[in-house]
Design an enzyme around this catalytic site. Structure first.
Site, PDB file in Angstrom:
ATOM      1  N   ALA A  22     101.828  73.871 -10.005  1.00 11.33           N
ATOM      2  CA  ALA A  22     100.488  74.005 -10.575  1.00 11.33           C
ATOM      3  C   ALA A  22     100.642  73.880 -12.088  1.00 11.33           C
ATOM      4  O   ALA A  22     101.733  74.094 -12.634  1.00 11.33           O
ATOM      5  CB  ALA A  22      99.910  75.359 -10.201  1.00 11.33           C
ATOM      6  N   GLY A  75     103.613  74.867  -6.629  1.00 14.02           N
ATOM      7  CA  GLY A  75     102.464  74.252  -5.961  1.00 14.02           C
ATOM      8  C   GLY A  75     102.759  72.845  -5.448  1.00 14.02           C
ATOM      9  O   GLY A  75     102.124  72.372  -4.500  1.00 14.02           O
ATOM     10  N   GLU A 107     104.399  73.387  -2.218  1.00 13.20           N
ATOM     11  CA  GLU A 107     103.342  73.831  -1.291  1.00 13.20           C
ATOM     12  C   GLU A 107     102.517  72.644  -0.796  1.00 13.20           C
ATOM     13  O   GLU A 107     102.114  72.598   0.366  1.00 13.20           O
ATOM     14  CB  GLU A 107     102.451  74.872  -1.984  1.00 13.20           C
ATOM     15  CG  GLU A 107     103.218  76.177  -2.181  1.00 13.20           C
ATOM     16  CD  GLU A 107     102.473  77.209  -3.000  1.00 13.20           C
ATOM     17  OE1 GLU A 107     102.061  76.877  -4.130  1.00 13.20           O
ATOM     18  OE2 GLU A 107     102.298  78.335  -2.509  1.00 13.20           O
ATOM     19  N   GLU A 161     108.232  80.391  -8.895  1.00 12.51           N
ATOM     20  CA  GLU A 161     107.158  81.306  -9.305  1.00 12.51           C
ATOM     21  C   GLU A 161     107.641  82.673  -9.779  1.00 12.51           C
ATOM     22  O   GLU A 161     107.132  83.213 -10.762  1.00 12.51           O
ATOM     23  CB  GLU A 161     106.150  81.517  -8.155  1.00 12.51           C
ATOM     24  CG  GLU A 161     105.142  80.404  -8.012  1.00 12.51           C
ATOM     25  CD  GLU A 161     105.607  79.269  -7.132  1.00 12.51           C
ATOM     26  OE1 GLU A 161     106.821  79.140  -6.906  1.00 12.51           O
ATOM     27  OE2 GLU A 161     104.749  78.502  -6.665  1.00 12.51           O
TER      28      GLU A 161
HETATM   29  N1  CO8 Z   1     102.744  72.637 -15.481  1.00  9.60           N
HETATM   30  C1  CO8 Z   1     102.411  72.019 -16.645  1.00  9.60           C
HETATM   31  N2  CO8 Z   1     103.227  71.170 -17.293  1.00  9.60           N
HETATM   32  C2  CO8 Z   1     104.431  70.904 -16.747  1.00  9.60           C
HETATM   33  C3  CO8 Z   1     104.835  71.484 -15.522  1.00  9.60           C
HETATM   34  C4  CO8 Z   1     103.929  72.390 -14.874  1.00  9.60           C
HETATM   35  N3  CO8 Z   1     104.204  72.979 -13.681  1.00  9.60           N
HETATM   36  N4  CO8 Z   1     106.077  71.054 -15.234  1.00  9.60           N
HETATM   37  C5  CO8 Z   1     106.426  70.206 -16.227  1.00  9.60           C
HETATM   38  N5  CO8 Z   1     105.454  70.114 -17.145  1.00  9.60           N
HETATM   39  C6  CO8 Z   1     105.415  69.329 -18.385  1.00  9.60           C
HETATM   40  C7  CO8 Z   1     106.304  69.948 -19.424  1.00  9.60           C
HETATM   41  O1  CO8 Z   1     105.636  71.015 -20.071  1.00  9.60           O
HETATM   42  C8  CO8 Z   1     106.558  68.767 -20.328  1.00  9.60           C
HETATM   43  O2  CO8 Z   1     105.401  68.562 -21.129  1.00  9.60           O
HETATM   44  P1  CO8 Z   1     105.556  68.394 -22.739  1.00  9.60           P
HETATM   45  O3  CO8 Z   1     106.291  67.099 -22.890  1.00  9.60           O
HETATM   46  O4  CO8 Z   1     104.140  68.342 -23.209  1.00  9.60           O
HETATM   47  O5  CO8 Z   1     106.327  69.571 -23.201  1.00  9.60           O
HETATM   48  C9  CO8 Z   1     106.627  67.603 -19.349  1.00  9.60           C
HETATM   49  O6  CO8 Z   1     106.005  68.056 -18.149  1.00  9.60           O
HETATM   50  C10 CO8 Z   1     108.063  67.198 -19.003  1.00  9.60           C
HETATM   51  O7  CO8 Z   1     108.726  68.358 -18.554  1.00  9.60           O
HETATM   52  P2  CO8 Z   1     110.118  68.851 -19.166  1.00  9.60           P
HETATM   53  O8  CO8 Z   1     110.275  68.377 -20.560  1.00  9.60           O
HETATM   54  O9  CO8 Z   1     110.226  70.322 -18.914  1.00  9.60           O
HETATM   55  O10 CO8 Z   1     111.136  68.045 -18.216  1.00  9.60           O
HETATM   56  P3  CO8 Z   1     112.618  68.459 -17.856  1.00  9.60           P
HETATM   57  O11 CO8 Z   1     113.229  67.276 -17.204  1.00  9.60           O
HETATM   58  O12 CO8 Z   1     113.318  69.033 -19.018  1.00  9.60           O
HETATM   59  O13 CO8 Z   1     112.471  69.633 -16.757  1.00  9.60           O
HETATM   60  C11 CO8 Z   1     111.512  70.704 -14.839  1.00  9.60           C
HETATM   61  C12 CO8 Z   1     111.889  69.374 -15.510  1.00  9.60           C
HETATM   62  C13 CO8 Z   1     112.803  71.469 -14.468  1.00  9.60           C
HETATM   63  C14 CO8 Z   1     110.765  70.361 -13.565  1.00  9.60           C
HETATM   64  C15 CO8 Z   1     110.665  71.557 -15.806  1.00  9.60           C
HETATM   65  O14 CO8 Z   1     109.606  70.747 -16.283  1.00  9.60           O
HETATM   66  C16 CO8 Z   1     110.058  72.770 -15.184  1.00  9.60           C
HETATM   67  O15 CO8 Z   1     110.754  73.745 -14.972  1.00  9.60           O
HETATM   68  N6  CO8 Z   1     108.757  72.727 -14.891  1.00  9.60           N
HETATM   69  C17 CO8 Z   1     108.002  73.845 -14.378  1.00  9.60           C
HETATM   70  C18 CO8 Z   1     108.298  74.046 -12.918  1.00  9.60           C
HETATM   71  C19 CO8 Z   1     107.568  75.254 -12.406  1.00  9.60           C
HETATM   72  O16 CO8 Z   1     107.791  76.360 -12.818  1.00  9.60           O
HETATM   73  N7  CO8 Z   1     106.691  75.029 -11.407  1.00  9.60           N
HETATM   74  C20 CO8 Z   1     105.931  76.072 -10.800  1.00  9.60           C
HETATM   75  C21 CO8 Z   1     104.678  76.274 -11.534  1.00  9.60           C
HETATM   76  S1  CO8 Z   1     103.802  77.697 -10.970  1.00  9.60           S
HETATM   77  C22 CO8 Z   1     103.069  77.185  -9.578  1.00  9.60           C
HETATM   78  O17 CO8 Z   1     103.211  76.081  -9.141  1.00  9.60           O
HETATM   79  C23 CO8 Z   1     102.228  78.172  -8.920  1.00  9.60           C
HETATM   80  C24 CO8 Z   1     101.691  77.591  -7.647  1.00  9.60           C
HETATM   81  C25 CO8 Z   1     100.749  78.480  -7.029  1.00  9.60           C
HETATM   82  C26 CO8 Z   1      99.473  78.487  -7.768  1.00  9.60           C
HETATM   83  C27 CO8 Z   1      98.589  79.335  -7.028  1.00  9.60           C
HETATM   84  C28 CO8 Z   1      97.221  79.321  -7.497  1.00  9.60           C
HETATM   85  C29 CO8 Z   1      96.789  80.574  -7.976  1.00  9.60           C
END
Ligand code: CO8
Length: 257
Positions: free
Chosen positions: A66, A112, A115, A135
């Site tokens: 998400a 998400g 999911e 999460e």
């Molecule tokens: N949300 C928003 N932006 C994201 C997300 C995300 N989940 N994942 C990546 N991005 C963005 C980064 O912020 C970055 O943007 P910017 O260039 O503006 O800084 C761009 O994508 C590229 O990402 P990275 O530079 O971080 O790329 P890396 O190769 O270094 O890393 C990863 C890749 C490991 C995937 C890393 O991006 C990461 O850890 N991302 C987050 C993963 C995460 O925590 N996902 C779970 C999110 S919480 C969730 O999904 C809850 C679901 C349930 C919701 C329920 C509803 C209530």
């Protein structure tokens, strides 16, 4: 239909739904979820489409979760509302969709994003895919059905370990756990998903719709899935797919559904 965050391409009875937010690793913001809902609604009653494939744009991510940037300031009420509406509009909708939906996991499928893949009926992954529920590292829990669907698919022990640790697994581990049913070279993912879609297209859409609904009933403790199966089995006999399926067998030809 014009979308900002997704694209939809229909060809040979297969619809390819791609999440198009590569700069955010295809993270799901509310607008994207709403567009997925609209696209699915349009596909549900479109007789020219028999199978849907969901994937992410680029070669790095299926969906990295998400959109953390969007929900980082949410209140309790907004968090609950976000989860509830996501369940209804997208995740449960996919799970109970009347046509088979394949997740083509082409990179990170996290939170998400995982999911979303778990809600699909079949998961096929590229070798480069990485899956997990980070999460708890964010002070959150999976909120789009992950705590329920992951144990249904891989069992309680493995689901608890994955969600509690927040660790990422690779595609071979996901295959070994039964989280995905096939792993292929990343460049072959599209081709493999289309091959599977074409197998699905050969079979009865009426029977497939019934099977999706009945298999889901197996996870509803207060429903009698066995009784529903008996009734659905009976209703096959008054459907034209049954006539076509049995006639084609008896006449030694391929059925046309
Ligand atoms: N949300 C928003 N932006 C994201 C997300 C995300 N989940 N994942 C990546 N991005 C963005 C980064 O912020 C970055 O943007 P910017 O260039 O503006 O800084 C761009 O994508 C590229 O990402 P990275 O530079 O971080 O790329 P890396 O190769 O270094 O890393 C990863 C890749 C490991 C995937 C890393 O991006 C990461 O850890 N991302 C987050 C993963 C995460 O925590 N996902 C779970 C999110 S919480 C969730 O999904 C809850 C679901 C349930 C919701 C329920 C509803 C209530």
């Amino acid at each position: 239909m014009n979308f900002k965050n997704i694209s939809l391409k229909n060809k040979n009875k297969i619809s390819l739904l791609t999440i198009e937010r590569p700069d955010n690793l295809n993270a799901l913001n509310l607008e994207t979820l709403s567009e997925i809902n609209k696209a699915l609604k349009s596909l549900e009653f479109d007789n020219s489409v028999r199978v849907i494939i969901i994937t992410g744009s680029g070669n790095k991510a299926f969906v990295a979760g998400a959109d953390i940037k969007e929900f980082s300031k949410y209140s309790k009420k907004e968090g609950e509302e976000m989860a509830r509406s996501g369940h209804q509009k997208v995740f449960n909708y996919i799970d109970s969709f009347s046509k088979p939906i394949i997740a083509a996991i082409n990179g990170y499928a996290l939170g998400g994003g995982l999911e979303l893949a778990l809600a699909c009926h079949i998961r096929i992954s590229g070798r480069n895919a990485k899956m997990g529920f980070p999460e708890t590292t964010l002070g959150l829990i999976p909120g789009y059905g992950g705590t329920q669907r992951l144990p249904q698919i891989i069992g309680k022990g493995r689901a608890l370990e994955l969600i509690l640790t927040g660790k990422m697994i690779d595609s071979s581990q996901a295959l070994e756990m039964g989280m995905v049913s096939l792993v292929c070279e990343s460049e072959d993912l599209n081709k493999k998903c289309i091959e599977t879609a074409n197998i699905l297209i050969n079979n009865s859409p009426f029977a497939q719709k019934e099977v999706i609904s009945l298999v889901n009933l197996a996870f509803e403790p207060n429903k009698n899935g066995f009784e529903s199966e008996i009734k659905a089995f009976g209703s096959c006999f008054q459907n034209s797919d049954f006539i076509e399926g049995t006639n084609s067998f008896l006449n030694k030809r391929k059925p046309e559904f």
